[in-house]
Scaffold this active site. Structure first.
Site, PDB file in Angstrom:
ATOM      1  CG  ASP A   1      -8.847   0.487   9.680  1.00  0.00           C
ATOM      2  OD1 ASP A   1      -9.626   1.409   9.924  1.00  0.00           O
ATOM      3  OD2 ASP A   1      -9.238  -0.657   9.414  1.00  0.00           O
TER       4      ASP A   1
ATOM      5  N   GLY B   1       0.774  -1.239   0.000  1.00  0.00           N
ATOM      6  CA  GLY B   1       0.000   0.000   0.000  1.00  0.00           C
ATOM      7  C   GLY B   1       0.804   1.286   0.000  1.00  0.00           C
TER       8      GLY B   1
ATOM      9  CD  GLU C   1       1.225   0.479   7.258  1.00  0.00           C
ATOM     10  OE1 GLU C   1       0.866   0.597   6.058  1.00  0.00           O
ATOM     11  OE2 GLU C   1       0.936  -0.509   7.934  1.00  0.00           O
TER      12      GLU C   1
ATOM     13  CG  ASP D   1      -5.533  -3.381  -1.973  1.00  0.00           C
ATOM     14  OD1 ASP D   1      -5.144  -2.898  -0.892  1.00  0.00           O
ATOM     15  OD2 ASP D   1      -5.937  -4.550  -2.087  1.00  0.00           O
TER      16      ASP D   1
ATOM     17  CG  PHE E   1     -12.678   0.272   1.933  1.00  0.00           C
ATOM     18  CD1 PHE E   1     -12.143  -0.467   2.968  1.00  0.00           C
ATOM     19  CD2 PHE E   1     -12.146   0.134   0.667  1.00  0.00           C
ATOM     20  CE1 PHE E   1     -11.089  -1.351   2.754  1.00  0.00           C
ATOM     21  CE2 PHE E   1     -11.082  -0.744   0.433  1.00  0.00           C
ATOM     22  CZ  PHE E   1     -10.562  -1.486   1.475  1.00  0.00           C
ATOM     23  CB  VAL E   2      -9.995   5.680   1.018  1.00  0.00           C
ATOM     24  CG1 VAL E   2     -10.988   6.644   1.632  1.00  0.00           C
ATOM     25  CG2 VAL E   2      -8.958   5.248   2.054  1.00  0.00           C
TER      26      VAL E   2
ATOM     27  CE  LYS F   1     -10.364   3.915   6.613  1.00  0.00           C
ATOM     28  NZ  LYS F   1     -10.885   2.564   6.307  1.00  0.00           N
TER      29      LYS F   1
HETATM   30  P1  IMP Z   1      -4.873  -1.904  10.782  1.00  0.00           P
HETATM   31  O1  IMP Z   1      -4.036  -3.008  11.341  1.00  0.00           O
HETATM   32  O2  IMP Z   1      -6.328  -2.132  11.099  1.00  0.00           O
HETATM   33  O3  IMP Z   1      -4.423  -0.526  11.189  1.00  0.00           O
HETATM   34  O4  IMP Z   1      -4.793  -2.114   9.235  1.00  0.00           O
HETATM   35  C1  IMP Z   1      -4.140  -1.309   8.376  1.00  0.00           C
HETATM   36  C2  IMP Z   1      -4.186  -1.913   6.992  1.00  0.00           C
HETATM   37  O5  IMP Z   1      -5.541  -2.198   6.566  1.00  0.00           O
HETATM   38  C3  IMP Z   1      -3.659  -0.914   6.002  1.00  0.00           C
HETATM   39  O6  IMP Z   1      -2.258  -1.020   5.858  1.00  0.00           O
HETATM   40  C4  IMP Z   1      -4.436  -1.235   4.739  1.00  0.00           C
HETATM   41  O7  IMP Z   1      -3.746  -2.207   3.984  1.00  0.00           O
HETATM   42  C5  IMP Z   1      -5.732  -1.812   5.210  1.00  0.00           C
HETATM   43  N1  IMP Z   1      -6.816  -0.803   5.156  1.00  0.00           N
HETATM   44  C6  IMP Z   1      -7.478  -0.244   6.192  1.00  0.00           C
HETATM   45  N2  IMP Z   1      -8.390   0.644   5.780  1.00  0.00           N
HETATM   46  C7  IMP Z   1      -8.309   0.680   4.422  1.00  0.00           C
HETATM   47  C8  IMP Z   1      -8.994   1.438   3.403  1.00  0.00           C
HETATM   48  O8  IMP Z   1      -9.877   2.279   3.643  1.00  0.00           O
HETATM   49  N3  IMP Z   1      -8.614   1.189   2.123  1.00  0.00           N
HETATM   50  C9  IMP Z   1      -7.634   0.293   1.788  1.00  0.00           C
HETATM   51  N4  IMP Z   1      -6.967  -0.423   2.712  1.00  0.00           N
HETATM   52  C10 IMP Z   1      -7.296  -0.236   4.024  1.00  0.00           C
HETATM   53 MG    MG Z   2      -0.617  -1.184   4.382  1.00  0.00          MG
END
Ligand code: IMP
Ligand code: MG
Length: 199
Positions: A105, A46, A101, A161, A154-155, A133
């Site tokens: 999320d 990403g 990163e 992606d 969701f972006v 977020k």
């Molecule tokens: P976390 O462990 O929940 O913080 O996950 C982060 C990962 O989830 C990011 O590196 C993204 O690959 C994926 N992700 C979370 N939200 C989105 C979104 O809105 N669009 C695309 N990928 C996302």
């Molecule tokens: Mg990522």
């Protein structure tokens, strides 16, 4: 971009706004490191586009390496299990590490990464995320540099992606709900899926 235009509900930040924000981040990071070498750790896949633009705005000696990780989703939320699919190729001992990163999320992936890298003897570890977020956070993580804070949408685009699609969309777009059939809303609404979500 014609191929994706029908799938995007709204452009949140266009390519010029993204470029402008990255210029600002570059100025800030350049000032903060004050001429020191930075070991940039790009989290695949990403952050590929973001890191490529960001390092060219860092007026500093830069070393680049990559890591790939997957989060395991169990029901509506990430279970907290994260696995490494590709580790760094060189040692970070004594280095100023900057983790780059795409989006933070829940924060679970980053927390895991930080814990893993902290024991490797880096001189410093900082985090730069293109997006955050904050309303989705499950675990507190200190992000040193944030491109943009966004709502719980969701972006896609600019490296991000959905089912591996849209990474080459040049703007950051909010995906139309009707296009989110699998992974995107599994995170929030289904409890019959268990899978490794490659990020
Ligand atoms: P976390 O462990 O929940 O913080 O996950 C982060 C990962 O989830 C990011 O590196 C993204 O690959 C994926 N992700 C979370 N939200 C989105 C979104 O809105 N669009 C695309 N990928 C996302
Ligand atoms: Mg990522």
């Amino acid at each position: 971009m014609k191929v994706y235009d029908n799938d995007i509900a709204e452009i949140l930040f266009n390519r010029d706004e993204i470029k402008e924000r990255i210029n600002e981040l570059g100025v800030q990071i350049t000032a903060d490191y004050n001429g020191e070498e930075v070991f940039v750790v790009s989290i695949l896949r990403g952050s590929m586009l973001f890191v490529a633009d960001l390092v060219r705005k860092m007026d500093l000696p830069v070393i680049m390496d990559t890591m790939a990780v997957s989060s395991y989703y169990d029901g509506t939320e990430t279970s907290g299990k994260v696995k490494i699919n590709k580790d760094l190729e060189s040692s970070i001992t004594g280095k100023n590490v900057l983790i780059v990163e795409d989006i933070v999320d829940t924060g679970i992936t980053l927390k895991f990464l930080l814990e893993m890298l902290k024991v490797r003897g880096a001189k410093s570890i900082k985090i730069c995320s293109f997006l955050s977020k904050p309303s989705r956070r499950k675990t507190a993580v200190d992000i040193d540099y944030i491109g943009f804070d966004i709502e719980d949408y969701f972006v896609v685009g600019y490296g991000l992606d959905y089912n591996q699609k849209y990474r080459n969309y040049p703007h950051l777009g909010r995906l139309k709900e009707e296009n989110i059939k699998g992974l995107g809303n599994v995170k929030r609404s289904s409890n019959c899926f268990r899978f490794w979500w490659s990020i």
